[in-house]
Write an enzyme that holds these catalytic residues in place. Structure first.
Site: not given
Length: 248
Positions: A67, A78, A143, A216, A224, A238
Site C-alpha cells: 500500500v 529499527h 516474538h 521502542d 514508520d 524535547r
C-alpha cells in the site's frame, strides 16, 4: 617499485587491515531518522552475527509496502534506532536526576536490550506472529520470547566474550528482563532479578509496562511514519531533555 603490491590496473593495492570479529572499536552509523548513531563494541559484535544480520531481511511493517511502496525498512534499522534511543534516554535520565548516578554497565545493558529486543521476529514481523497464533494456538509463541531464546543462542554460538565488558549472568538476565519483563512468575512485590527496586526506572526504557511510553515506540512511530510519508508531531529530544526520575 620494489616492495609495493600493484593491482592489475597498475595502482598500489590498499593496505587496509582485515576486519576481525574481536574488535574493541565502536563504529558510527548514519541513520536517516536519528542522524549519527554510535554503536559500542559489544553491540557491534552482536550486530555482526548471522542471527542478528537476518533482521536485514525482515520487513518492519510486514506487507504494508503493498500500500505504501516506500515502507520497505527492516527490523535491523529499527533495532539500531532503539539501541541508540535507549542509550540516550538513560544518559538524560541520569543527568536530569541528581540522586541517580550514571552507571556505565547499566548504560551498556540498556543499549544491548534495545538492540536485541526484536531479535526473534519472523517473516513479515507481526504478521508472522498472527499466523503462528492461528496455525498453532497452543504454542504460546511470541516474538519477545523468541528474541530471548535467539539472544541466548547468539551469545553461545558466536562465543561473545561478555566478561570483557564485565557483563555477568545477572546482567544477561537484566537485559532479557528489559525486553520481556519478569522472567519467572513471582508473588513478590519486586519480581525482577537483574536490578533492585531502586533502579525500577530502567525497566520503563525499552518496554514500559507502566505507562507505555518507551523508546521502542519512539523509534517506530518516527521511522514508520517517515517511510510512509506521514508527518508526526512528536519531539523525542524535547521529551528527553525534560525527563527525570521521580520517587514514590
Amino acid at each position: 617499485m620494489e616492495g609495493v603490491d600493484l593491482n592489475e590496473s597498475g595502482y598500489e593495492s590498499p593496505s587496509k587491515k582485515p576486519r576481525v570479529l574481536n574488535t574493541s572499536e565502536s563504529i558510527t552509523i548514519k541513520d536517516n531518522v536519528h542522524g549519527y548513531i554510535v554503536v559500542p563494541p559489544l553491540c557491534r559484535m552482536i550486530m555482526d552475527t548471522p542471527q542478528f544480520a537476518r533482521l536485514r531481511s525482515v520487513k518492519q511493517l510486514g506487507c504494508t509496502h503493498y500500500v505504501y511502496p516506500t515502507a520497505t525498512h527492516s527490523r535491523f534499522q529499527h533495532s539500531l534506532g532503539v539501541m541508540h534511543l535507549a542509550g540516550e534516554y538513560y544518559k538524560f535520565l541520569t543527568q536530569n536526576s541528581p540522586d541517580v548516578m550514571f552507571d556505565p554497565l547499566d548504560h551498556l545493558c540498556v543499549q544491548v536490550a534495545g538492540l536485541i529486543h526484536d531479535l526473534g521476529h519472523g517473516p513479515y514481523s507481526h504478521l508472522w506472529e498472527q499466523f503462528v497464533g492461528e496455525a498453532n494456538p497452543g504454542s504460546g509463541w511470541t516474538h519477545e520470547k523468541a528474541s530471548l531464546d535467539m539472544f541466548k543462542y547468539l551469545l553461545k554460538e558466536n562465543g561473545i566474550p561478555l566478561r570483557e565488558w564485565n557483563v555477568k549472568e545477572q546482567d544477561v538476565n537484566f537485559i532479557m528482563e528489559l525486553v520481556k519483563g519478569p522472567l519467572v512468575k513471582s508473588n513478590s512485590s519486586w519480581p525482577y532479578k537483574g536490578r533492585s527496586q531502586e533502579k525500577a526506572f530502567l525497566y520503563e526504557i525499552i518496554a514500559n509496562h507502566v505507562c507505555g511510553i518507551d523508546v521502542d515506540k519512539m523509534d517506530y512511530l518516527h521511522r514508520d511514519g517517515k517511510a510512509m510519508g506521514l508527518s508526526l508531531e512528536f519531539e523525542i529530544e524535547r521529551l528527553f531533555h525534560n525527563a527525570s526520575i521521580a520517587r514514590d
